[in-house]
Design an enzyme around this catalytic site. Structure first.
Site, short mmCIF file in Angstrom:
data_model
loop_
_atom_site.label_atom_id
_atom_site.label_comp_id
_atom_site.label_asym_id
_atom_site.label_seq_id
_atom_site.Cartn_x
_atom_site.Cartn_y
_atom_site.Cartn_z
CG ASP A 1 0.43 1.23 6.91
OD1 ASP A 1 0.37 0.09 7.43
OD2 ASP A 1 0.03 1.47 5.76
N GLY B 1 3.71 -0.85 -7.79
CA GLY B 1 2.99 -1.41 -6.65
C GLY B 1 1.61 -0.81 -6.58
NE ARG B 2 -2.86 -2.43 -9.07
CZ ARG B 2 -3.75 -1.69 -9.76
NH1 ARG B 2 -4.87 -1.30 -9.19
NH2 ARG B 2 -3.52 -1.36 -11.01
CE LYS C 1 -8.25 -1.74 2.44
NZ LYS C 1 -8.49 -1.30 3.79
CG PHE C 2 -8.10 3.93 -0.97
CD1 PHE C 2 -9.35 3.54 -1.42
CD2 PHE C 2 -7.80 3.78 0.38
CE1 PHE C 2 -10.29 3.04 -0.55
CE2 PHE C 2 -8.73 3.27 1.26
CZ PHE C 2 -9.98 2.88 0.80
CB ALA C 3 -2.40 4.63 -3.95
CB VAL C 4 -2.09 2.26 -9.06
CG1 VAL C 4 -2.74 3.40 -9.77
CG2 VAL C 4 -1.14 1.52 -9.98
P1 ADP Z 1 -0.41 2.36 -0.58
O1 ADP Z 1 -0.83 3.52 0.23
O2 ADP Z 1 -1.39 2.01 -1.62
O3 ADP Z 1 0.08 1.18 0.20
P2 ADP Z 1 2.39 2.97 -1.14
O4 ADP Z 1 2.83 4.37 -1.04
O5 ADP Z 1 2.76 2.07 -0.02
O6 ADP Z 1 0.83 2.94 -1.42
O7 ADP Z 1 2.92 2.34 -2.50
C1 ADP Z 1 2.55 1.02 -2.87
C2 ADP Z 1 3.79 0.27 -3.33
O8 ADP Z 1 4.34 0.92 -4.50
C3 ADP Z 1 4.93 0.23 -2.33
O9 ADP Z 1 4.76 -0.82 -1.39
C4 ADP Z 1 6.13 0.00 -3.25
O10 ADP Z 1 6.22 -1.34 -3.65
C5 ADP Z 1 5.75 0.86 -4.48
N1 ADP Z 1 6.31 2.22 -4.36
C6 ADP Z 1 5.76 3.24 -3.68
N2 ADP Z 1 6.53 4.34 -3.74
C7 ADP Z 1 7.60 4.01 -4.48
C8 ADP Z 1 8.79 4.72 -4.88
N3 ADP Z 1 8.98 5.99 -4.55
N4 ADP Z 1 9.72 4.05 -5.63
C9 ADP Z 1 9.52 2.76 -5.96
N5 ADP Z 1 8.42 2.05 -5.62
C10 ADP Z 1 7.47 2.65 -4.89
MG MG Z 2 1.79 0.91 1.37
#
Ligand code: ADP
Ligand code: MG
Length: 323
Positions: A152, A36-37, A39-42
């Site tokens: 959030d 997933g991704r 705005k500032f993270a992947v």
């Molecule tokens: P952002 O701050 O960019 O929204 P998130 O922490 O919500 O970042 O992560 C983005 C997406 O990545 C999540 O909505 C989910 O789909 C996937 N993801 C995040 N953490 C995990 C995890 N621990 N296991 C599986 N998928 C994850």
């Molecule tokens: Mg998120």
């Protein structure tokens, strides 16, 4: 109930216990597909070479719009540490850092986002929804007990440990979370308009009650497959939220008990002080009905006896024949 407001410092945490490692992540892990991704993270799946164990690596950018935001990432890490005893929150395994990112090595949630269950042709059964909402409330209750507000909460930030059978929930994404203080307050426009409470959009003080609004939105979405406030455009969405424009006449509500609608109605109210707390919600009769074929697992948070939580709180709940 007295609700603490956010500290004027903005409720950001700076103290961490976790050592931030600087060796390259790919020396120890095979980095595989993107999960997933934002705005500032992947977020990428990775497998530990030595053990074959799976993790999710969240690469969070330190520089954003030309600004050094390392402190914000450290804050996200600190909140995960503060919530490490909360089994409904994703576990932080380790942290790494390279030139561009801080990498949060997280427990891997193999079941994906509950969002997928909100947009699927096959919605979850009422008993499954109740189980997930109970777990979300347990997680939120524990966060609020530690004076942390998530800010959030949305179906994209609630993950599942497995897809089939539908596993347990894990709350992720603490980038916007804040620690509540006893003095001062914080007003910020944060989160996604579709899911955030009117007080946030109106730039009014934020409290734990803001998270409960989002729980109401998530419940609505799991039941109906529709986002209650989403408009044609951002302006319409803002208006729908601030006027609490909710359609309870959807066909989908006929497939669940009246208690479900009662539960959502209590959460989607404009005045934050009028919303029940997470602990209050955990005693709502909707969450404790018997559903055919569903086993009632013991809660991670002890059930608050009705008398103490104020039976009056739910006095207007429709009669539940099996309660
Ligand atoms: P952002 O701050 O960019 O929204 P998130 O922490 O919500 O970042 O992560 C983005 C997406 O990545 C999540 O909505 C989910 O789909 C996937 N993801 C995040 N953490 C995990 C995890 N621990 N296991 C599986 N998928 C994850
Ligand atoms: Mg998120």
């Amino acid at each position: 109930m007295a609700r603490r407001r956010l500290e004027s410092r903005g409720g950001l945490l700076a103290d961490i216990q976790t050592a931030i490692l600087t060796e390259p992540l790919d020396s120890l892990f095979h980095i595989t597909e993107e999960l997933g991704r934002g705005k500032f993270a992947v977020v990428k799946k990775c497998v530990e070479k030595a053990t074959g164990k799976e993790f999710a690596a969240k690469f969070v950018r330190k520089r954003r719009r030309g600004r050094d935001c390392r402190a914000d990432v450290i804050h996200e890490l600190a909140v995960l540490e503060a919530a490490c005893c909360n089994s409904r929150v994703i576990n932080l395994h380790a942290a790494y850092e390279n030139e561009h990112d801080i990498i949060l090595l997280l427990e891997y949630a193999a079941g994906g986002e509950i969002f997928d269950h909100c947009v699927s042709d096959e919605l979850l059964s009422e008993s499954q929804i109740v189980r997930l909402i109970r777990q979300i409330l347990e997680g939120v209750h524990l966060l609020h007990q530690s004076n942390i507000v998530h800010l959030d909460l949305k179906p994209q930030n609630i993950l599942l440990t497995s897809l089939s059978p539908v596993g347990d929930i894990k709350i992720v994404d603490f980038g916007l979370a804040r620690r509540l203080g006893t003095v001062g307050e914080l007003r910020e426009i944060v989160g996604t308009p579709e899911y955030v409470a009117p007080e946030i959009l109106n730039y009014e003080p934020i409290t734990t009650a803001s998270d409960l609004w989002s729980v109401g939105v998530i419940t609505y979405m799991l039941i109906t497959g529709e986002s209650p406030f989403a408009g044609e455009d951002k302006q319409q969405t803002f208006l729908n939220v601030s006027q609490v424009n909710v359609d309870y006449s959807r066909e989908a509500f006929t497939r669940v008990s009246e208690l479900a609608v009662h539960f959502i109605r209590k959460l989607l109210v404009k005045t934050p002080e009028d919303r029940p707390s997470a602990a209050d919600c955990l005693s709502h009769p909707w969450l404790w009905q018997q559903y055919p074929g569903a086993e009632l697992s013991p809660p991670a948070v002890p059930r608050v006896p009705r008398e103490r939580s104020g039976g009056a709180k739910w006095a207007s709940a429709p009669e539940d024949p099996e309660d």
